[in-house]
Design an enzyme around this catalytic site. Structure first.
Site, PDB file in Angstrom:
ATOM      1  N   GLN A 190       0.856  -1.181   0.000  1.00 18.65           N
ATOM      2  CA  GLN A 190       0.000   0.000   0.000  1.00 18.65           C
ATOM      3  C   GLN A 190       0.897   1.238   0.000  1.00 18.65           C
ATOM      4  O   GLN A 190       1.732   1.390   0.893  1.00 18.65           O
ATOM      5  CB  GLN A 190      -0.902   0.004   1.236  1.00 18.65           C
ATOM      6  CG  GLN A 190      -1.874  -1.160   1.308  1.00 18.65           C
ATOM      7  CD  GLN A 190      -3.031  -1.037   0.337  1.00 18.65           C
ATOM      8  OE1 GLN A 190      -3.193  -0.015  -0.324  1.00 18.65           O
ATOM      9  NE2 GLN A 190      -3.832  -2.079   0.235  1.00 18.65           N
ATOM     10  N   TYR A 221      -6.183 -12.957  -2.486  1.00 14.82           N
ATOM     11  CA  TYR A 221      -5.259 -11.872  -2.860  1.00 14.82           C
ATOM     12  C   TYR A 221      -4.648 -11.229  -1.606  1.00 14.82           C
ATOM     13  O   TYR A 221      -4.725 -10.012  -1.418  1.00 14.82           O
ATOM     14  CB  TYR A 221      -5.960 -10.779  -3.673  1.00 14.82           C
ATOM     15  CG  TYR A 221      -6.897 -11.235  -4.757  1.00 14.82           C
ATOM     16  CD1 TYR A 221      -6.416 -11.584  -6.017  1.00 14.82           C
ATOM     17  CD2 TYR A 221      -8.267 -11.314  -4.544  1.00 14.82           C
ATOM     18  CE1 TYR A 221      -7.280 -11.990  -7.021  1.00 14.82           C
ATOM     19  CE2 TYR A 221      -9.136 -11.715  -5.537  1.00 14.82           C
ATOM     20  CZ  TYR A 221      -8.639 -12.053  -6.779  1.00 14.82           C
ATOM     21  OH  TYR A 221      -9.500 -12.450  -7.767  1.00 14.82           O
ATOM     22  N   ASN A 227      -1.042  -8.257   4.740  1.00 19.66           N
ATOM     23  CA  ASN A 227      -1.384  -6.957   5.315  1.00 19.66           C
ATOM     24  C   ASN A 227      -2.690  -6.999   6.110  1.00 19.66           C
ATOM     25  O   ASN A 227      -2.725  -6.658   7.297  1.00 19.66           O
ATOM     26  CB  ASN A 227      -1.472  -5.926   4.180  1.00 19.66           C
ATOM     27  CG  ASN A 227      -1.747  -4.523   4.667  1.00 19.66           C
ATOM     28  OD1 ASN A 227      -1.086  -4.033   5.571  1.00 19.66           O
ATOM     29  ND2 ASN A 227      -2.725  -3.871   4.065  1.00 19.66           N
ATOM     30  N   GLU A 272      -2.492 -16.317  -1.989  1.00 22.62           N
ATOM     31  CA  GLU A 272      -1.708 -15.337  -2.750  1.00 22.62           C
ATOM     32  C   GLU A 272      -0.886 -16.100  -3.770  1.00 22.62           C
ATOM     33  O   GLU A 272      -0.357 -17.173  -3.474  1.00 22.62           O
ATOM     34  CB  GLU A 272      -0.811 -14.519  -1.835  1.00 22.62           C
ATOM     35  CG  GLU A 272       0.193 -13.615  -2.540  1.00 22.62           C
ATOM     36  CD  GLU A 272      -0.451 -12.600  -3.478  1.00 22.62           C
ATOM     37  OE1 GLU A 272       0.036 -12.461  -4.615  1.00 22.62           O
ATOM     38  OE2 GLU A 272      -1.446 -11.963  -3.078  1.00 22.62           O
ATOM     39  N   ASP A 277      -9.514  -8.255  -1.889  1.00 24.50           N
ATOM     40  CA  ASP A 277      -8.880  -6.989  -2.282  1.00 24.50           C
ATOM     41  C   ASP A 277      -8.239  -7.249  -3.636  1.00 24.50           C
ATOM     42  O   ASP A 277      -7.016  -7.351  -3.752  1.00 24.50           O
ATOM     43  CB  ASP A 277      -7.851  -6.572  -1.230  1.00 24.50           C
ATOM     44  CG  ASP A 277      -7.191  -5.236  -1.546  1.00 24.50           C
ATOM     45  OD1 ASP A 277      -7.628  -4.562  -2.506  1.00 24.50           O
ATOM     46  OD2 ASP A 277      -6.221  -4.869  -0.855  1.00 24.50           O
ATOM     47  N   CYS A 315      -9.652  -1.130  -5.570  1.00 24.57           N
ATOM     48  CA  CYS A 315      -8.873  -0.002  -6.099  1.00 24.57           C
ATOM     49  C   CYS A 315      -9.469   0.497  -7.414  1.00 24.57           C
ATOM     50  O   CYS A 315      -8.899   1.370  -8.062  1.00 24.57           O
ATOM     51  CB  CYS A 315      -7.414  -0.401  -6.295  1.00 24.57           C
ATOM     52  SG  CYS A 315      -7.169  -1.799  -7.414  1.00 24.57           S
ATOM     53  N   GLU A 339     -10.084   4.563  -3.821  1.00 15.90           N
ATOM     54  CA  GLU A 339     -10.122   3.256  -3.163  1.00 15.90           C
ATOM     55  C   GLU A 339     -11.422   3.193  -2.364  1.00 15.90           C
ATOM     56  O   GLU A 339     -11.743   4.121  -1.617  1.00 15.90           O
ATOM     57  CB  GLU A 339      -8.923   3.098  -2.233  1.00 15.90           C
ATOM     58  CG  GLU A 339      -8.659   1.682  -1.791  1.00 15.90           C
ATOM     59  CD  GLU A 339      -7.488   1.045  -2.528  1.00 15.90           C
ATOM     60  OE1 GLU A 339      -7.149  -0.092  -2.197  1.00 15.90           O
ATOM     61  OE2 GLU A 339      -6.925   1.700  -3.430  1.00 15.90           O
TER      62      GLU A 339
END
Length: 365
Positions: free
Chosen positions: A189, A217, A222, A238, A298, A323, A357
């Protein structure tokens, strides 16, 4: 970059325009009032990349102005962190008189942290040799007197690392300090201040959750790491290998005991959940042992593919960070058939741009 748009005095007005546009675009879903999380108006970007322009003995950074359609000399950069702005002139002062380090240098990338670490990547249109390595080590030593810095040299099929290719960020999230390994050339980020607000919003949105959490994802973990206390167990996927390795590091350093990460794409995980295919990468993980009532996504700008939308639709609670509000809107056309929007948020990760976002929390009707 639009140099004329980067005016802190105009920030509130630009943010209001984004809020209005997002509210209007999603009005037909009848969401609750928009929760707005602004950015600092300056020094908010933790990573930046600049082209390097050679002009005789001079050497300077430049960016391309998309409006003026021309390169702009960039001695300082308002959006960049204060640490990057301090490093920019210090690095150039070292590079200008040093032929070994400046020869065919065409780009510099900076990755900084709130915790005071900075990674500098030097990109070249030539092969790097022993002389470059010697000078780069000396450069690191000199800069190291004033900065907590690591240096990377990149050329075609070459990568020299002095001494690390990552930084470790520390974020204070809801009264707890979380540590994140962030690897060069991997997604992180960019706006750390807003990233903290996103994590705290996600924590609040899921604080009454029961059962387990599935995240697609997950990047470097995070969100998974921050959200783990709200759930019995967390399973995250991921695809990018460097991100998975960073996530495993982050799990250990944050002492998270209820989170497993598997290296799979969302599409592969969909196949595994349906029992259509067995993946060795799952190891000893028994998917059927998870009671995931909540799914967190995300996705990249393209949004969720049709099969993943169907997978996501099977969960009672859906937490979706986007996003790209356009693809979020497309996905919600299907998700809203079975779920309603109960939280609606705007996170201003990218001030002075059209990028927005968004976050939504959906519950099954």
């Amino acid at each position: 970059m639009n140099a004329q748009a980067m005016d802190p005095q105009q920030y509130e007005q630009q943010l209001e325009q984004k809020c209005q546009a997002l509210t209007e675009a999603f009005a037909h879903y009848n969401p609750p009032a928009l929760e707005v999380f602004p950015s600092a108006p300056a020094h908010y970007r933790m990573r930046c990349e600049f082209r390097v322009w050679h002009d005789g003995d001079d050497l300077y950074y430049c960016m391309f102005d998309n409006v003026a359609k021309e390169k702009v000399r960039t001695d300082q950069f308002l959006p960049a962190s204060e640490l990057i702005n301090r490093m920019m002139p210090a690095l150039l002062d070292e590079l200008r008189p040093n032929r070994a380090l400046r020869h065919k240098l065409f780009q510099v990338d900076f990755l900084s942290t709130l915790s005071g670490e900075i990674l500098v990547s030097l990109l070249y249109h030539r092969q790097l040799d022993d002389q470059w390595l010697t000078e780069a080590r000396a450069l690191k030593a000199r800069l190291g007197e004033h900065f907590k810095v690591d240096i990377i040299g990149r050329a075609r099929k070459q990568k020299f690392v002095l001494d690390r290719d990552f930084v470790v960020e520390s974020l204070d999230v809801d009264g707890k300090t979380l540590h994140y390994k962030q690897v060069e050339n991997s997604f992180t980020q960019p706006n750390a201040g807003v990233a903290v607000k996103m994590l705290e919003w996600a924590l609040d949105a899921t604080k009454q959750s029961s059962g387990d959490l599935l995240e697609l994802y997950c990047g470097n973990g995070n969100f998974s790491i921050a959200l783990a206390p709200n759930f019995g167990k967390v399973l995250a996927t991921e695809l990018a290998k460097p991100s998975v390795e960073a996530a495993q590091y982050n799990i250990q350093v944050n002492k998270v005991s209820n989170l497993d990460i598997v290296r799979m794409s969302a599409e592969e995980f969909t196949e595994a959940m349906k029992g259509e295919k067995r993946f060795n990468r799952l190891g000893d993980i028994d998917l059927q042992s998870y009671q995931c009532n909540t799914i967190f996504v995300d996705p990249p700008r393209a949004g969720l593919d049709d099969e993943t939308v169907k997978l996501v639709q099977g969960y009672e609670n859906i937490l979706y960070i986007s996003c790209n509000p356009d693809t979020l809107n497309d996905n919600l056309k299907v998700l809203s058939e079975t779920h309603e929007v109960v939280r609606f948020a705007l996170f201003d990760q990218f001030p002075y741009t059209h990028h927005t976002e968004a976050g939504v929390m959906l519950k099954r009707r």
